[in-house]
Design a protein around this motif. Structure first.
Motif, PDB file in Angstrom:
ATOM      1  N   ARG A 237       0.928  -1.079   0.187  1.00 62.24           N
ATOM      2  CA  ARG A 237      -0.048   0.109   0.096  1.00 62.24           C
ATOM      3  C   ARG A 237       0.890   1.207  -0.101  1.00 62.24           C
ATOM      4  N   GLY A 238       2.124   1.001   0.225  1.00 66.15           N
ATOM      5  CA  GLY A 238       3.033   2.284   0.325  1.00 66.15           C
ATOM      6  C   GLY A 238       2.965   3.090   1.648  1.00 66.15           C
ATOM      7  N   PRO A 239       3.833   3.805   2.051  1.00 65.76           N
ATOM      8  CA  PRO A 239       4.118   4.174   3.343  1.00 65.76           C
ATOM      9  C   PRO A 239       3.155   5.335   4.069  1.00 65.76           C
ATOM     10  N   LEU A 240       2.365   5.702   2.993  1.00 64.55           N
ATOM     11  CA  LEU A 240       1.554   7.010   3.487  1.00 64.55           C
ATOM     12  C   LEU A 240       0.154   6.699   4.123  1.00 64.55           C
ATOM     13  N   VAL A 241      -0.424   5.340   4.037  1.00 66.61           N
ATOM     14  CA  VAL A 241      -1.471   4.815   4.813  1.00 66.61           C
ATOM     15  C   VAL A 241      -1.485   4.457   6.173  1.00 66.61           C
ATOM     16  N   GLU A 242      -2.533   4.337   6.899  1.00 62.81           N
ATOM     17  CA  GLU A 242      -2.598   3.642   8.210  1.00 62.81           C
ATOM     18  C   GLU A 242      -2.626   2.024   8.113  1.00 62.81           C
ATOM     19  N   HIS A 243      -1.561   1.633   8.108  1.00 60.65           N
ATOM     20  CA  HIS A 243      -1.413  -0.099   7.855  1.00 60.65           C
ATOM     21  C   HIS A 243      -2.197  -0.702   8.985  1.00 60.65           C
ATOM     22  N   GLN A 244      -1.942  -0.153  10.233  1.00 59.72           N
ATOM     23  CA  GLN A 244      -2.586  -0.732  11.387  1.00 59.72           C
ATOM     24  C   GLN A 244      -4.232  -0.862  11.393  1.00 59.72           C
ATOM     25  N   ARG A 245      -4.779   0.283  10.708  1.00 57.67           N
ATOM     26  CA  ARG A 245      -6.146   0.186  10.361  1.00 57.67           C
ATOM     27  C   ARG A 245      -6.642  -1.076   9.610  1.00 57.67           C
ATOM     28  N   GLU A 246      -6.143  -1.259   8.596  1.00 59.11           N
ATOM     29  CA  GLU A 246      -6.378  -2.337   7.790  1.00 59.11           C
ATOM     30  C   GLU A 246      -6.272  -3.612   8.456  1.00 59.11           C
TER      31      GLU A 246
END
Length: 402
Positions: A237-246
């Protein structure tokens, strides 16, 4: 962020539909798809290898029928087995793939299926008799069955909703590209060298998948490896999104992965989509398209086309073009519209094809029905039948609709 603020993601107080939609749009607007596209490209080398397996028999059979070595020279019955025995391996591969994909993971299963691909083509190119040819086809069929199961799962679990349909369509697109590649290479390569060429895509699959991540869903729900799941999402997803959210959303939907019991099939929401899905796969297989793909060049030879190999390439090209069109349209028009349109085109073209041959005089022939119909088509074309264009058009439409 406090635990109270994150609780809606876990589900006691769910956001309203409009709020969820806005959150999803904001999330997708920050996604960078480069890593996702790279992982998808690596995985679809599997369907590309599958396509080479399907297309290999078409140019190989005419060469094997004329082999200078009697032990490798195939008669009609042996050639039929050489083309179709791959489906037996694929059936076994589908069962084996279902076992492996839940235990070893999507990524490792994909890497493992490269082994029977390469070993199968190695057996074919070193064959000393017909049974070795059959064995090689069975092994490549096993790999194809595993691939056809695992790759759609891998892509669906790494892709987000914005591009899932398009990327999922790449599976079938790469299969038909592989078929076309085998047909085209068969114009210039002898069957042994063609086997060498067909073993290259699975080698690339093995090498490229080694650098791709496992699916976050498998890491979270099967292995409980949250840190690796976050790292996989960062790659995808790249570094800009909230990975923990997904990750939290995947954990919140973990209950959906529970196994179904037979009693639950009484529920219409369970048995209806199940029956529809199985019926679609069944009718797609019995439509006869695989017979055309396995024996395309033989069919056109029996139909007395001047260049059976070139005719096979044309068939493969039509498939590739319309599969690519479907891949581009699927997220815009929806799955149902394309399925209905495909069914109508196939039904209409098959009906026109049958009507045409009903109007032409029968020709005595001991070949199979498919070869018989193509022989009539060739005769009508060469003798200048006034409706010959109708038969050609209907056959092209059938392939396009498929």
């Amino acid at each position: 962020m406090s635990s109270d603020e994150s609780r809606p993601l876990l589900g006691e107080i769910q956001p309203q539909p409009d709020e969820r939609s806005l959150q999803s749009e904001n999330y997708l607007s920050q996604v960078q798809n480069q890593g996702l596209y790279l992982a998808t490209f690596a995985s679809v080398l599997g369907p590309l290898s599958f396509g080479f397996v399907l297309g290999y028999s078409s140019p190989a059979i005419p060469s094997l029928k004329q082999s200078s070595r009697p032990e490798l020279r195939l008669d009609d019955s042996q050639a039929s087995w050489f083309g179709s025995v791959v489906t037996l391996g694929a059936a076994a591969g589908g069962i084996l793939g279902g076992f492996l994909v839940e235990r070893t993971g999507r990524k490792l299963t994909l890497m493992l299926c490269a082994v029977p691909f390469v070993f199968g083509f190695t057996v074919i190119l070193s064959a000393q008799n017909a049974w070795m040819l059959y064995l090689g086809r069975v092994l490549t069929g096993v790999a194809s069955g595993i691939t056809s199961l695992v790759v759609p799962i891998y892509i669906s679990e790494i892709a987000h909703s914005g591009v899932r349909g398009m990327l999922g369509s790449c599976v079938q697109l790469m299969v038909v590209i592989g078929i076309l590649g085998a047909y085209t290479a068969g114009l210039v390569l002898e069957w042994r060298w063609l086997a060498v060429l067909c073993s290259i895509p699975p080698c690339l699959l093995l090498g490229s998948m080694a650098f791709m991540p496992e699916t976050p869903r498998f890491l979270l729900l099967r292995q409980k490896r949250e840190h690796e799941a976050v790292a996989a999402l960062r790659f995808l997803r790249g570094p800009l999104v909230e990975h923990q959210r997904e990750c939290l959303e995947l954990q919140a939907h973990a209950g959906e992965q529970e196994a179904l019991s037979l009693a639950e099939f009484k529920n219409p929401s369970i048995y209806k989509p199940f029956c529809i899905g199985v019926s679609m796969m069944f009718f797609q297989q019995v439509s006869g398209i695989n017979a055309i793909m396995f024996y395309a060049e033989t069919i056109f030879e029996e139909a007395k086309f001047k260049s059976s190999g070139a005719a096979s390439v044309i068939v493969g090209s039509i498939q590739v073009f319309f599969t690519a069109v479907a891949a581009l349209l699927i997220d815009k028009t929806g799955r149902k519209v394309l399925l209905v349109l495909s069914g109508l085109i196939m039904a209409a073209s098959a009906a026109i094809f049958g009507m045409y041959f009903k109007m032409t005089p029968p020709i005595p022939n001991n070949s199979s029905q498919v070869l018989f119909l193509n022989s009539q088509l060739s005769l009508a074309v060469t003798e200048g039948h006034s409706l010959a264009w109708l038969a050609v058009l209907s056959l092209g439409l059938f392939i396009a609709g498929e």
